[in-house]
Write an enzyme that holds these catalytic residues in place. Structure first.
Site, PDB file in Angstrom:
ATOM      1  N   LEU A 150       0.786  -1.194  -0.191  1.00  0.00           N
ATOM      2  CA  LEU A 150      -0.215  -0.015   0.066  1.00  0.00           C
ATOM      3  C   LEU A 150       0.802   1.262   0.021  1.00  0.00           C
ATOM      4  O   LEU A 150       0.470   2.330   0.267  1.00  0.00           O
ATOM      5  CB  LEU A 150      -0.904  -0.105   1.162  1.00  0.00           C
ATOM      6  CG  LEU A 150      -2.026  -1.251   1.149  1.00  0.00           C
ATOM      7  CD1 LEU A 150      -2.792  -1.180   2.426  1.00  0.00           C
ATOM      8  CD2 LEU A 150      -2.777  -1.115  -0.075  1.00  0.00           C
ATOM      9  N   ASP A 197       3.378   5.336  -7.311  1.00  0.00           N
ATOM     10  CA  ASP A 197       2.806   5.509  -5.798  1.00  0.00           C
ATOM     11  C   ASP A 197       3.168   6.854  -5.194  1.00  0.00           C
ATOM     12  O   ASP A 197       2.304   7.661  -4.581  1.00  0.00           O
ATOM     13  CB  ASP A 197       3.682   4.525  -5.038  1.00  0.00           C
ATOM     14  CG  ASP A 197       3.656   3.171  -5.511  1.00  0.00           C
ATOM     15  OD1 ASP A 197       2.783   2.928  -6.426  1.00  0.00           O
ATOM     16  OD2 ASP A 197       4.606   2.217  -5.272  1.00  0.00           O
TER      17      ASP A 197
HETATM   18  C1  GLA Z   1       4.912  -1.055  -6.982  1.00  0.00           C
HETATM   19  C2  GLA Z   1       5.755  -0.035  -7.574  1.00  0.00           C
HETATM   20  C3  GLA Z   1       4.802   0.883  -8.802  1.00  0.00           C
HETATM   21  C4  GLA Z   1       4.060  -0.133  -9.599  1.00  0.00           C
HETATM   22  C5  GLA Z   1       3.443  -1.202  -9.027  1.00  0.00           C
HETATM   23  C6  GLA Z   1       2.902  -2.032 -10.056  1.00  0.00           C
HETATM   24  O1  GLA Z   1       3.993  -0.377  -6.462  1.00  0.00           O
HETATM   25  O2  GLA Z   1       6.144   0.906  -6.695  1.00  0.00           O
HETATM   26  O3  GLA Z   1       5.705   1.863  -9.316  1.00  0.00           O
HETATM   27  O4  GLA Z   1       5.060  -0.565 -10.486  1.00  0.00           O
HETATM   28  O5  GLA Z   1       4.431  -2.034  -8.267  1.00  0.00           O
HETATM   29  O6  GLA Z   1       1.674  -1.339 -10.625  1.00  0.00           O
END
Ligand code: GLA
Length: 405
Positions: A150, A197
């Site tokens: 998360l 994120d």
């Molecule tokens: C992690 C990475 C993101 C993205 C997701 C998969 O959360 O930090 O940048 O690549 O995996 O969607």
């Protein structure tokens, strides 16, 4: 991204081979300010916060110049800070033991292991971006579960980013701060992630999804009013151990780059489902098929929600995303697939893993009156297998990073 515990290898979704810890109570600006004052003997200059995120759809598309549709969650890192009187910076977290010291003026990649790297790395990236940085004391607390996929680490980086801008008295826009936070993650912590994120943590807004075109970081907020439609989005934390997630993330990324090279495109964002059928290598073709079909699903979800459709209509797209992650991208694990299947059997209209994979959380879109049945179905499926009980909470689109006081 989540914060690794001290002395564990950093992985794109949390500590290696550790289940997520259940979240503690939500920290308030007052309690974090009080902890700061108790440790340093003076009040903080300010208190800032930044949230974790749930991704509704668009997985492993961000490092392929593609589309993602995350939202900021209520769980967040709260950070109190003030300029430090001496030539040393300090950082302490309510979730960790001890105070970590570093020198903001000179700190560089490789200097600091463990959780404090997310703060020190953001200080480094902020300084590298040309902004003034003075030594500082930092106190933080968070209720974003660690190791659950998360983005507890993006929450720390973004909270540090808004605090650094505030302390320096400079205006830095949310996209630039997200890029600085991502640079901390990639170049200081060393996790080869995309930028979803940090963008979700910076741009989140209550009641909205953050539709992001990662090629040029263009953001559009999309309304997501589930209560108006009698719906709820449950977040089910599988608490599954993520083993080897770090290497697997990098391997998926390498396969996607190989696919783009074979197709002669800048990134998989520029390929269609038809295009990828010509890739000879079976594994690389399946990885590419996930990315191109996932991009199409994101655009379809955005089209439906922007047109005011009943959100139940996105259910089949969430399901298809999960199947694609399971069969083509191969990033799910038994705890995750069982949670998705049990949620569907319990009455969810769509369910999928969210985040980087190999553990973490599932989201289940449910009629509000079915939320208890869905939760019970997942708990029963876990109990039957002798697995640790999952934690379940509502996923509520919330505001992004900012100053609290
Ligand atoms: C992690 C990475 C993101 C993205 C997701 C998969 O959360 O930090 O940048 O690549 O995996 O969607």
């Amino acid at each position: 991204m989540t914060r690794p515990a001290p002395h564990t290898a950093s992985t794109p979704d949390g500590p290696a081979a550790a289940g997520s810890a259940p979240a503690g109570p939500a920290p308030s600006a007052d309690t974090v300010a009080a902890a700061f004052t108790e440790r340093t003997g003076r009040p903080p200059a300010g208190v800032w916060a930044a949230p974790g995120r749930v991704n509704l759809i668009g997985e492993h598309t961000d490092y392929n110049d593609g589309f993602v549709l995350p939202f900021a969650i209520p769980q967040r890192t709260v950070l109190a800070a003030a300029p430090a009187p001496g030539g040393t910076s300090t950082v302490r977290s309510a979730q960790e033991d001890g105070v970590v010291e570093f020198t903001a003026a000179t700190v560089a990649p490789g200097d600091l292991p463990g959780w404090a790297a997310y703060v020190a790395g953001t200080v480094w990236a902020f300084r590298e971006a040309g902004y003034p940085v003075a030594e500082l004391d930092v106190e933080l607390d968070s209720d974003v579960p660690v190791g659950a996929g998360l983005s507890s680490s993006a929450a720390v980086e973004c909270a540090a980013g808004v605090a650094l801008a505030g302390l320096a008295g400079v205006e830095v826009g949310p996209t630039e701060l997200a890029r600085i936070a991502r640079r901390a993650e990639n170049a200081f912590v060393g996790a080869p992630t995309g930028g979803m994120d940090q963008m979700a943590s910076m741009h989140g807004r209550a009641g909205r999804l953050v539709f992001l075109d990662t090629r040029d970081d263009v953001v559009e907020l999309v309304p997501f009013d589930l209560p108006a439609h009698g719906l709820e989005l449950l977040v089910i934390d599988s608490r599954a151990p993520h083993a080897h997630a770090g290497g697997e993330y990098g391997a998926r990324r390498a396969d996607c780059e190989e696919a783009a090279r074979v197709l002669g495109v800048r990134a998989l964002r520029d390929a269609t489902p038809d295009d990828v059928t010509v890739i000879a290598d079976d594994r690389v073709r399946r990885r590419a098929r996930h990315v191109v079909t996932e991009n199409a699903r994101v655009l379809e979800v955005v089209r439906l929600l922007s047109a005011g459709a009943d959100p139940r209509e996105i259910g089949p797209l969430l399901d298809a995303s999960h199947v694609s992650m399971r069969d083509d991208f191969a990033i799910t694990v038994p705890h995750i697939d069982v949670a998705v299947e049990a949620a569907r059997a319990g009455g969810a209209v769509g369910a999928r893993m969210t985040g980087g994979g190999f553990g973490g959380c599932v989201i289940a879109l449910c009629p509000a009156e079915a939320a208890t049945a869905v939760t019970d179905a997942v708990r029963a499926a876990y109990a039957e297998r002798g697995w640790l009980a999952p934690t379940v909470f509502p996923g509520t689109p919330s505001d992004g990073a900012g100053r609290l006081g």
